[in-house]
Enzyme design. Structure first.
Site, PDB file in Angstrom:
ATOM      1  N   ASP A 181      -7.919   7.903   2.529  1.00 46.26           N
ATOM      2  CA  ASP A 181      -9.077   6.750   1.546  1.00 46.26           C
ATOM      3  C   ASP A 181     -10.052   6.498   2.592  1.00 46.26           C
ATOM      4  O   ASP A 181     -10.495   5.311   2.420  1.00 46.26           O
ATOM      5  CB  ASP A 181      -8.390   5.192   1.438  1.00 46.26           C
ATOM      6  CG  ASP A 181      -6.845   5.731   0.508  1.00 46.26           C
ATOM      7  OD1 ASP A 181      -7.329   6.621  -0.287  1.00 46.26           O
ATOM      8  OD2 ASP A 181      -5.652   5.060   1.276  1.00 46.26           O
ATOM      9  N   GLU A 229      -8.804   6.884 -10.096  1.00 47.91           N
ATOM     10  CA  GLU A 229      -9.530   4.974  -8.966  1.00 47.91           C
ATOM     11  C   GLU A 229     -10.215   6.025  -8.055  1.00 47.91           C
ATOM     12  O   GLU A 229     -11.214   6.907  -8.357  1.00 47.91           O
ATOM     13  CB  GLU A 229      -8.152   5.333  -8.032  1.00 47.91           C
ATOM     14  CG  GLU A 229      -6.747   6.887  -7.514  1.00 47.91           C
ATOM     15  CD  GLU A 229      -5.543   6.405  -7.201  1.00 47.91           C
ATOM     16  OE1 GLU A 229      -5.482   5.525  -7.145  1.00 47.91           O
ATOM     17  OE2 GLU A 229      -4.999   7.929  -6.672  1.00 47.91           O
TER      18      GLU A 229
HETATM   19  O1  FUB Z   1      -3.908   4.627  -0.407  1.00 48.93           O
HETATM   20  C1  FUB Z   1      -3.049   4.331  -1.438  1.00 48.93           C
HETATM   21  C2  FUB Z   1      -3.981   4.731  -3.076  1.00 48.93           C
HETATM   22  O2  FUB Z   1      -3.978   6.574  -3.199  1.00 48.93           O
HETATM   23  C3  FUB Z   1      -5.356   4.283  -2.214  1.00 48.93           C
HETATM   24  O3  FUB Z   1      -5.967   3.482  -3.204  1.00 48.93           O
HETATM   25  C4  FUB Z   1      -6.000   5.036  -3.735  1.00 48.93           C
HETATM   26  O4  FUB Z   1      -7.300   5.593  -4.052  1.00 48.93           O
HETATM   27  C5  FUB Z   1      -5.169   7.183  -3.094  1.00 48.93           C
HETATM   28  O5  FUB Z   1      -5.649   7.604  -2.720  1.00 48.93           O
END
Ligand code: FUB
Length: 377
Positions: A72, A280
């Site tokens: 991330d 996301e």
């Molecule tokens: O790293 C945990 C979660 O996985 C992140 O918040 C999302 O964007 C995905 O990458």
């Protein structure tokens, strides 16, 4: 399932990655260290997991660091230098599930580089979950901002009720250590904050993520844990959230709004359009006066983009920015550095495990009409 989409192969490389996982658990010191990894084109590294290409396939770029797992990556240029604010993945043995419980991170470590091809420095632990009074577990994808001599670290973590909130922590240094405010940002919820400073001095936070990111449970101002992760296919897809930041960068200045993402006919994207709809990992950047909203489609594993005329949108879907990486999740950030554009992203090259990822960088190229070339990672 938010689990392995691609088969895990038990290879010597995977065994090497287990050794790396074990090393990562004990590597929590605050000492500044220089990572053994170098950027993009260097494939000659000899770190323990250098054979980590466990599928035998070629990767576009190589991991930026190999002695810890990172994911991330939110990259920023502060004072001419690149700082990366990633998640710090660790092995905890939590079983994989759609809530993402296997992403059980406990702290943040910040990386820096003088250039996208340069040496990477790991600055040690910048914030630990035990130092955030309201937090319980799962420090997910953070972001950072700078204003008036202060650096701000924004981080999603579950509170004592197991509800994701977004916290803010401050430091006089871009690499921390950061001190968290005693409460999460009022009105914040869900995950993956991305703070965008516009050219007029205003700053905005984009955030949210469905499924384990809990955004579907916020249809009203009250959290409803009974809402199912998947929306009916013919409903308008849930959009990321958007709020203007206060002058002191620690609060929302005004209501949280839902961002509209439209198709090429001006109609809102539907939940069933899983190769285009928001899941996301949102990011915002501005290019030639246009606002580029980029995000992950989650269960279809794409990074895609939509373009708008204002920071609050609406945005019109334009295309695929990056095809699927190895691993279930895909998450990115975009910066301009010395006149070129770069995308920071992650995959699971070193471990071939969804929850043990490694950050990477590659150049982002645009066409004359402002569209972005699709990257094959
Ligand atoms: O790293 C945990 C979660 O996985 C992140 O918040 C999302 O964007 C995905 O990458």
């Amino acid at each position: 399932m938010r689990t392995h989409r691609k088969a895990n192969l038990l290879t010597p490389a995977l065994l090497a990655s287990l050794a790396l996982a074990s090393a990562c658990q004990s590597n929590g010191s605050k000492n500044e260290t220089t990572a053994t990894g170098t950027a993009a084109a260097d494939t000659t590294q000899s770190a323990p997991a250098s054979a980590g290409d466990s599928t035998g396939k070629k990767f576009l770029s190589q991991p930026l660091v190999r002695d810890i797992y990172t994911a991330d990556p939110s990259a920023h240029v502060f004072n001419g230098k690149i700082y990366i604010y990633p998640s710090h993945d660790i092995e905890t043995g939590m079983p994989e599930n759609d809530n993402g419980d296997h992403f059980a991170m406990r702290d943040y470590r910040i990386l820096s580089m003088d250039s996208p091809e340069g040496k990477v420095t790991d600055h040690g632990v910048a914030l630990d979950v035990k130092d955030v009074p309201w937090a319980k577990r799962q420090m997910w994808a953070p972001d950072a901002a700078f204003k008036n001599g202060t650096y701000y670290l924004y981080f999603p973590v579950k509170d004592k009720q197991d509800i994701f909130r977004i916290g803010v922590a401050t430091s006089k240094s871009p690499t921390g250590p950061f001190k968290a405010d005693p409460q999460p940002i009022a009105g914040s919820y869900s995950i993956d904050p991305a703070v965008f400073a516009d050219t007029d001095g205003n700053a905005y936070m984009y955030f949210g993520g469905i499924w384990g990111g809990q955004l579907q449970r916020w249809r009203t101002a009250k959290y409803d844990s009974t809402v199912a992760p998947n929306q009916p296919a013919n409903e308008v897809a849930i959009g990321p959230r958007f709020a203007r930041m206060s002058k002191d960068m620690r609060k929302f200045d005004g209501p949280v709004q839902e961002v509209k993402i439209l198709d090429e006919n001006g109609k809102p994207l539907l939940a069933g359009d899983t190769k285009k709809r928001f899941f996301e990992g949102v990011w915002m950047h501005k290019y030639n006066g246009k606002y580029y909203l980029t995000y992950s489609t989650g269960d279809t594993h794409l990074l895609v983009y939509a373009v708008g005329d204002k920071p609050e949108g609406p945005f019109t879907y334009k295309g695929v920015l990056m095809n699927p990486v190895q691993g279930w999740t895909t998450h990115h950030s975009i910066i301009e550095f010395n006149g070129k554009w770069y995308i920071f992203y992650h995959d699971t090259q070193l471990s071939n495990k969804t929850w043990l990822r490694n950050v990477k960088v590659t150049e982002l190229k645009r066409n004359a009409d402002g569209t972005m070339e699709t990257i094959n990672p």
